[in-house]
Design an enzyme around this catalytic site. Structure first.
Site, short mmCIF file in Angstrom:
data_model
loop_
_atom_site.label_atom_id
_atom_site.label_comp_id
_atom_site.label_asym_id
_atom_site.label_seq_id
_atom_site.Cartn_x
_atom_site.Cartn_y
_atom_site.Cartn_z
N GLU A 162 0.89 -1.18 0.00
CA GLU A 162 0.00 0.00 0.00
C GLU A 162 0.92 1.22 0.00
O GLU A 162 1.35 1.67 1.06
CB GLU A 162 -0.87 0.00 1.26
CG GLU A 162 -1.82 -1.18 1.37
CD GLU A 162 -3.05 -1.05 0.50
OE1 GLU A 162 -3.27 0.05 -0.07
OE2 GLU A 162 -3.80 -2.03 0.39
N CYS A 218 -2.15 9.22 2.02
CA CYS A 218 -1.84 8.60 0.72
C CYS A 218 -2.87 9.01 -0.30
O CYS A 218 -2.58 9.09 -1.50
CB CYS A 218 -1.77 7.09 0.87
SG CYS A 218 -3.23 6.39 1.64
#
Ligand code: NAD
Length: 514
Positions: free
Chosen positions: A262, A296
């Site tokens: 991720e 993110c």
């Protein structure tokens, strides 16, 4: 800074290894956690060395042999209690997040709420670890698949979601029957400790074996690399920068282990002429300025139709002027500090590069340093004008900078949106069905997340979370992400008296020859 907490004594030196309810003395150096709010120390952890890691890894492996025997719904019951323990400590845990990584209180509480939500989700999932059954081509045969626990799992987390990302992995891993070794970011070590302390009473009350949930705080070489190379861990789930993920992928693949990556994003929204401008501005503001641009899924690029470019820019600058930057725990503050001075330096370097590459700052971007900003970690969020040709636009600068680019056709906008190496989150603001459907089609956004009339950040735990290309391809949290934490087994049972072979193969012995 007044650190009032019942979970962690700020004056104590905390051991960097915990195996559930027990804390183990470590041999490494001391890590003093400094608050980005005012650079003051929050507490100290004694870091783990290789031998300390080994103790936890051994426990995790031993505990796996016990934990996998517990029926999945019973594992879910433990997770339900963990969720309640976190609920009871929501404000205190949020306070640690604010103190250690600088999130404003409502976002810090939102992060703790994510932990609670994934616990609830995992409890339900614990009764739904379904396998398919298939029709065998052989008569008198039954064929099906089942899902078994995988093993001890390594979980590496980034500073910006210091605890939620761990819970997305750990709570699903727990119901799957796995044990977990968590290596948190050294920038958020105390928050990780606080969470482990909050849930320890649940583990104790249920006599969960020591080693089911482990925390190991330590440096890259002593702990990080050891975890990556540890053949006892069939899966490493790693959240962080693309550079880190590239390294993790290489190391773990050489031992043919699995990774769930991720990594960084470079997220865009397309604002079309039919968009609701008010809605777009609110979404852009939250997406770009929320968590001080350190998510993110933070919005980094706005691709706006040239006809509405000026109207959108004016409205954005008006909105940005209202953003109060300051101590994230004070009411009214919308943006806290960046994680450290290094992050401020990287933001300034990106803006210098942007100007050299032909871009222009339209609002903000400056470092704030007077009075309550003396820590040197505060900046004014920035709106900049850029073109696709600027190399800086193609990289993720982990700071509140949003680049405005213009387009003429929807096809061009989608091509711009897809032209960066990362592929995490994307959105379109439009009231034109043909545009939104094109954006969501196979010819549209190439990201793991594609939204219509909502921004790029703030995903819910029910959906599988993750992205494509350099974002790493991993999916975690909701939907069927649980499958990554389990071992799939295909089983065929013969309940006939014969032994028919598949593909109609004949392989019979001639019985008459005795
Ligand atoms: P980082 O890459 O510096 O560190 C992330 C984690 O990796 C830390 O725990 C760090 O100690 C560890 N690490 C680094 N090198 C390692 C090694 N060799 N072996 C083992 N562990 C190692 O990232 P960061 O600054 O903490 O976080 C910001 C980055 O994370 C951004 O790029 C952001 O986009 C990304 N991120 C991605 C997601 C996602 O779900 N896609 C979520 C949060 C953050």
């Amino acid at each position: 800074m007044d650190v009032q907490t019942s979970l962690l004594d700020p004056k104590k030196v905390h051991p960097g290894v915990g195996t559930g309810t027990l804390w183990h003395p470590c041999r490494g150096e001391k890590l003093v956690s400094l608050s980005p709010i005012d650079s003051q120390p929050l507490g100290t952890v004694q870091k783990a060395l290789a031998a300390d890691y080994e103790g936890a890894a051994h426990k995790a492996q031993e505990a796996f042999h016990q934990w996998r025997k517990v029926p999945a719904p019973n594992r879910g019951e433990i997770v339900r209690q963990i969720g309640n323990a976190i609920r009871d400590r929501k404000q205190e845990l949020a306070r640690w997040i604010s103190l250690e990584v600088g999130k404003i209180t409502s976002e810090a509480e939102g992060e703790v709420q994510e932990m609670i939500d994934i616990c609830d989700f995992a409890v339900g999932q614990s009764r739904m670890l379904y396998g398919l059954s298939m029709h065998s081509e052989r008569p008198g045969h039954r064929m099906y698949e089942q899902w078994h626990p995988l093993g001890p799992i390594g979980v590496i987390t980034a500073f910006n979601f210091p605890v939620a990302v761990w819970s997305w992995n750990a709570m699903i891993a727990l119901i799957a029957g796995d044990t977990v070794i968590w290596k948190p970011s050294s920038k958020a070590a105390l928050t990780a400790l606080a969470v482990m302390k909050a849930i320890a009473p649940v583990l104790k009350a249920n006599t969960v074996p020591e080693g089911v949930l482990n925390l190991v705080i330590g440096d890259r070489d002593a702990v990080g690399e050891r975890l990556l190379g540890d053949t006892r861990l069939p899966l490493i789930s790693a959240t962080g920068s693309v550079a880190m993920g590239r390294h993790v992928g290489q190391v773990v693949s050489t031992r043919l282990g699995r990774t769930l990556l991720e990594l960084g994003g470079n997220n865009a929204v397309i604002v079309t002429p039919s968009a609701d401008l008010h809605l777009s501005v609110r979404a852009i503001l939250f997406g770009a300025v929320g968590t001080a641009g350190q998510r993110c899924t933070t919005l980094r690029r706005v691709i706006v139709h040239q006809d509405i470019r000026d109207a959108l820019t004016d409205a954005l600058i008006r909105a940005y002027r209202q953003v109060v930057v300051g101590n994230p725990m004070e009411p009214g503050v919308l943006m806290g500090p960046l994680i450290d001075r290094q992050a401020v330096h990287q933001m300034q370097a990106a803006l210098t590069a942007l100007k050299a590459q032909g871009g222009r700052i339209l609002y903000g971007g400056e470092v704030l340093s007077d009075g309550s900003y003396a820590a040197g970690t505060y900046v004014r969020p920035c709106i900049a004008e850029a073109t696709h040709q600027c190399p800086v636009v193609h990289q993720e600068t982990f700071a509140p900078i949003v680049y405005l680019e213009t387009y003429q056709t929807i096809e061009e906008a989608i091509a711009l949106q897809n032209s960066v190496p990362q592929g995490l989150s994307s959105a379109i603001f439009t009231n034109d069905l043909t545009e939104s459907e094109l954006f969501l089609s196979a010819m549209g956004s190439d990201c793991g997340i594609a939204n219509v009339n909502i921004g790029t950040s703030g995903a819910e735990i029910g959906g599988a979370f993750g992205g494509e290309k350099e974002t790493g391809g991993g999916r975690e949290s909701g939907s069927d992400a649980w499958k990554a934490y389990m071992r799939r087994q295909t089983t065929t049972i013969n309940w006939s008296k014969g032994l028919p072979l598949a593909q109609d193969i004949r392989f019979a012995l001639d019985d008459s020859e005795g």
